[in-house]
Design a protein around this motif. Sequence first.
Motif, PDB file in Angstrom:
ATOM      1  N   VAL A 166       0.855  -1.250   0.107  1.00 36.19           N
ATOM      2  CA  VAL A 166       0.083   0.029  -0.049  1.00 36.19           C
ATOM      3  C   VAL A 166       0.872   1.051   0.202  1.00 36.19           C
ATOM      4  CG1 VAL A 166      -2.041  -0.986   1.183  1.00 36.19           C
ATOM      5  CG2 VAL A 166      -0.065   0.054   2.688  1.00 36.19           C
ATOM      6  N   ALA A 167       0.343   2.477  -0.340  1.00 35.83           N
ATOM      7  CA  ALA A 167       1.074   3.682  -0.500  1.00 35.83           C
ATOM      8  C   ALA A 167       0.417   4.546   0.920  1.00 35.83           C
ATOM      9  CB  ALA A 167       0.638   4.579  -1.704  1.00 35.83           C
ATOM     10  N   GLY A 168       1.291   5.022   1.535  1.00 37.10           N
ATOM     11  CA  GLY A 168       0.813   5.971   2.453  1.00 37.10           C
ATOM     12  C   GLY A 168       2.050   6.634   3.431  1.00 37.10           C
ATOM     13  N   VAL A 169       1.893   6.921   4.743  1.00 41.47           N
ATOM     14  CA  VAL A 169       2.957   7.528   5.588  1.00 41.47           C
ATOM     15  C   VAL A 169       2.941   6.578   6.840  1.00 41.47           C
ATOM     16  CG1 VAL A 169       3.576   9.564   7.094  1.00 41.47           C
ATOM     17  CG2 VAL A 169       2.563   9.882   4.572  1.00 41.47           C
ATOM     18  N   ILE A 170       4.008   6.110   7.405  1.00 41.46           N
ATOM     19  CA  ILE A 170       4.304   5.275   8.342  1.00 41.46           C
ATOM     20  C   ILE A 170       3.994   6.036   9.713  1.00 41.46           C
ATOM     21  CG2 ILE A 170       5.913   3.823   9.692  1.00 41.46           C
ATOM     22  CD1 ILE A 170       7.082   2.825   6.774  1.00 41.46           C
ATOM     23  N   ARG A 171       2.969   5.647  10.533  1.00 46.95           N
ATOM     24  CA  ARG A 171       2.819   6.623  11.553  1.00 46.95           C
ATOM     25  C   ARG A 171       3.135   5.773  12.935  1.00 46.95           C
ATOM     26  NH1 ARG A 171       2.650  11.118   9.627  1.00 46.95           N
ATOM     27  NH2 ARG A 171       0.895  11.560   8.370  1.00 46.95           N
ATOM     28  N   TYR A 172       3.267   4.588  12.899  1.00 42.55           N
ATOM     29  CA  TYR A 172       3.798   3.859  13.917  1.00 42.55           C
ATOM     30  C   TYR A 172       4.739   2.647  13.510  1.00 42.55           C
ATOM     31  CZ  TYR A 172      -0.123   6.203  16.497  1.00 42.55           C
ATOM     32  OH  TYR A 172      -1.111   7.263  16.616  1.00 42.55           O
ATOM     33  N   VAL A 173       5.814   2.477  14.489  1.00 44.34           N
ATOM     34  CA  VAL A 173       6.425   1.182  14.292  1.00 44.34           C
ATOM     35  C   VAL A 173       6.440   0.126  15.632  1.00 44.34           C
ATOM     36  CG1 VAL A 173       8.030   2.058  12.521  1.00 44.34           C
ATOM     37  CG2 VAL A 173       8.531   1.968  14.856  1.00 44.34           C
ATOM     38  N   ASN A 174       6.212  -0.937  15.345  1.00 39.41           N
ATOM     39  CA  ASN A 174       6.331  -1.923  16.484  1.00 39.41           C
ATOM     40  C   ASN A 174       7.653  -2.131  17.073  1.00 39.41           C
ATOM     41  OD1 ASN A 174       5.883  -4.026  18.350  1.00 39.41           O
ATOM     42  ND2 ASN A 174       4.539  -5.140  16.890  1.00 39.41           N
ATOM     43  N   GLN A 175       7.935  -1.142  18.050  1.00 35.36           N
ATOM     44  CA  GLN A 175       9.251  -1.325  18.508  1.00 35.36           C
ATOM     45  C   GLN A 175       9.337  -2.618  19.323  1.00 35.36           C
ATOM     46  OE1 GLN A 175      11.734   0.946  17.913  1.00 35.36           O
ATOM     47  NE2 GLN A 175      12.872  -0.626  19.059  1.00 35.36           N
ATOM     48  N   GLY A 176       8.309  -3.238  19.980  1.00 34.05           N
ATOM     49  CA  GLY A 176       8.347  -4.199  20.652  1.00 34.05           C
ATOM     50  C   GLY A 176       8.902  -5.589  19.704  1.00 34.05           C
ATOM     51  N   ALA A 177       8.435  -5.421  18.466  1.00 28.67           N
ATOM     52  CA  ALA A 177       8.986  -6.688  17.345  1.00 28.67           C
ATOM     53  C   ALA A 177      10.399  -6.235  17.011  1.00 28.67           C
ATOM     54  CB  ALA A 177       8.033  -6.479  16.174  1.00 28.67           C
ATOM     55  N   ALA A 178      10.709  -5.068  17.010  1.00 31.26           N
ATOM     56  CA  ALA A 178      12.060  -4.747  16.775  1.00 31.26           C
ATOM     57  C   ALA A 178      12.983  -5.144  17.872  1.00 31.26           C
ATOM     58  CB  ALA A 178      12.300  -3.303  16.635  1.00 31.26           C
ATOM     59  N   ASP A 179      12.559  -5.047  19.130  1.00 28.53           N
ATOM     60  CA  ASP A 179      13.447  -5.258  20.155  1.00 28.53           C
ATOM     61  C   ASP A 179      13.568  -6.833  20.524  1.00 28.53           C
ATOM     62  OD1 ASP A 179      13.861  -2.903  20.651  1.00 28.53           O
ATOM     63  OD2 ASP A 179      12.259  -2.887  22.489  1.00 28.53           O
ATOM     64  N   ASP A 180      12.339  -7.636  20.031  1.00 27.68           N
ATOM     65  CA  ASP A 180      12.241  -9.055  20.124  1.00 27.68           C
ATOM     66  C   ASP A 180      11.705  -9.570  18.866  1.00 27.68           C
ATOM     67  OD1 ASP A 180      11.956 -11.556  20.891  1.00 27.68           O
ATOM     68  OD2 ASP A 180      10.749 -11.602  22.486  1.00 27.68           O
ATOM     69  N   PRO A 181      12.280  -9.929  17.798  1.00 31.85           N
ATOM     70  CA  PRO A 181      11.629 -10.395  16.563  1.00 31.85           C
ATOM     71  C   PRO A 181      10.902 -11.738  16.838  1.00 31.85           C
ATOM     72  CG  PRO A 181      13.823  -9.527  16.185  1.00 31.85           C
ATOM     73  CD  PRO A 181      13.773  -9.573  17.758  1.00 31.85           C
ATOM     74  N   SER A 182      11.036 -12.312  18.003  1.00 29.51           N
ATOM     75  CA  SER A 182      10.390 -13.700  18.039  1.00 29.51           C
ATOM     76  C   SER A 182       8.817 -13.430  18.073  1.00 29.51           C
ATOM     77  CB  SER A 182      10.923 -14.411  19.095  1.00 29.51           C
ATOM     78  OG  SER A 182      10.623 -13.759  20.319  1.00 29.51           O
ATOM     79  N   VAL A 183       8.538 -12.251  18.685  1.00 35.31           N
ATOM     80  CA  VAL A 183       7.110 -11.977  18.567  1.00 35.31           C
ATOM     81  C   VAL A 183       6.323 -12.055  17.326  1.00 35.31           C
ATOM     82  CG1 VAL A 183       5.722  -9.953  18.904  1.00 35.31           C
ATOM     83  CG2 VAL A 183       7.405 -10.257  20.564  1.00 35.31           C
ATOM     84  N   VAL A 184       7.283 -11.800  16.427  1.00 36.55           N
ATOM     85  CA  VAL A 184       6.376 -11.896  14.945  1.00 36.55           C
ATOM     86  C   VAL A 184       6.283 -13.410  14.300  1.00 36.55           C
ATOM     87  CG1 VAL A 184       6.815 -11.352  12.595  1.00 36.55           C
ATOM     88  CG2 VAL A 184       7.335  -9.707  14.096  1.00 36.55           C
ATOM     89  N   ASN A 185       7.437 -14.065  14.898  1.00 34.57           N
ATOM     90  CA  ASN A 185       7.168 -15.549  14.660  1.00 34.57           C
ATOM     91  C   ASN A 185       5.903 -16.177  15.508  1.00 34.57           C
ATOM     92  OD1 ASN A 185      10.379 -15.108  14.634  1.00 34.57           O
ATOM     93  ND2 ASN A 185       9.833 -16.729  13.026  1.00 34.57           N
ATOM     94  N   ASN A 186       5.928 -15.740  16.662  1.00 36.09           N
ATOM     95  CA  ASN A 186       4.853 -16.389  17.810  1.00 36.09           C
ATOM     96  C   ASN A 186       3.534 -15.927  17.502  1.00 36.09           C
ATOM     97  OD1 ASN A 186       6.932 -17.717  18.970  1.00 36.09           O
ATOM     98  ND2 ASN A 186       7.352 -16.398  20.357  1.00 36.09           N
ATOM     99  N   ASP A 187       3.520 -14.666  16.907  1.00 38.66           N
ATOM    100  CA  ASP A 187       2.116 -14.021  16.586  1.00 38.66           C
ATOM    101  C   ASP A 187       1.724 -13.071  15.408  1.00 38.66           C
ATOM    102  OD1 ASP A 187      -0.521 -13.366  17.211  1.00 38.66           O
ATOM    103  OD2 ASP A 187      -0.055 -12.170  19.096  1.00 38.66           O
ATOM    104  N   PRO A 188       2.179 -13.584  14.447  1.00 37.53           N
ATOM    105  CA  PRO A 188       2.377 -12.522  13.129  1.00 37.53           C
ATOM    106  C   PRO A 188       1.096 -11.969  12.943  1.00 37.53           C
ATOM    107  CG  PRO A 188       2.125 -14.888  12.440  1.00 37.53           C
ATOM    108  CD  PRO A 188       2.161 -14.928  14.061  1.00 37.53           C
ATOM    109  N   TYR A 189      -0.119 -12.454  13.431  1.00 38.99           N
ATOM    110  CA  TYR A 189      -1.261 -11.736  13.104  1.00 38.99           C
ATOM    111  C   TYR A 189      -1.825 -10.545  14.294  1.00 38.99           C
ATOM    112  CZ  TYR A 189      -1.524 -14.487   9.007  1.00 38.99           C
ATOM    113  OH  TYR A 189      -1.081 -15.177   7.814  1.00 38.99           O
ATOM    114  N   GLY A 190      -1.143 -10.838  15.403  1.00 41.01           N
ATOM    115  CA  GLY A 190      -1.354  -9.997  16.487  1.00 41.01           C
ATOM    116  C   GLY A 190      -0.208  -9.093  16.950  1.00 41.01           C
ATOM    117  N   GLU A 191       0.303  -9.268  18.127  1.00 40.21           N
ATOM    118  CA  GLU A 191       1.430  -8.458  18.848  1.00 40.21           C
ATOM    119  C   GLU A 191       2.602  -8.483  17.952  1.00 40.21           C
ATOM    120  OE1 GLU A 191       1.428  -6.901  21.684  1.00 40.21           O
ATOM    121  OE2 GLU A 191      -0.910  -7.602  21.577  1.00 40.21           O
ATOM    122  N   GLY A 192       2.643  -9.292  16.823  1.00 40.67           N
ATOM    123  CA  GLY A 192       3.706  -9.319  15.784  1.00 40.67           C
ATOM    124  C   GLY A 192       3.669  -8.382  14.661  1.00 40.67           C
TER     125      GLY A 192
END
Length: 134
Positions: A82-108
């Motif tokens: 999509v096109a647009g402007v990034i308003r937030y990044v998930n710092q929790g996922a940046a700090d602990d990428p396993s969050v994306v592995n464990n919950d890609p549609y939620g906390e990840g």
Amino acid sequence: MSVEEDKPQNLDIPEHLEYSEEHVWVDQSVEPAIIGVTEYAVSQLGDLVFIDMPEVGTRVEAGDEILELESSKAVEPLISPVAGVIRYVNQGAADDPSVVNNDPYGEGWIVKIELDDDEPELLDADAYAAMISK
């Protein structure tokens, strides 16, 4: 992302999300819209070890690489569907990428983006499921 020959079974593909052919999901039911990577992408990449988040306020166009996902197997770009402007990044996922592995549609989730008015060409859950099962 590269697709391996083995076909994943029993992957979660939430009906309320839309998907790109690059294995990125978009939730346009909230503002700003949320973007993340699919469970299929995570299964192909393996355990994520690093996510290079973009800067808040970055403008992206559909098809732009917005960040890199680094796993034990590979480094893959995340291509914005999509096109647009990034308003937030998930710092929790940046700090602990396993969050994306464990919950890609939620906390990840990866980024939240204020969408432009154009309608992105995305797949519904059934079309995405059909694509990854080929």
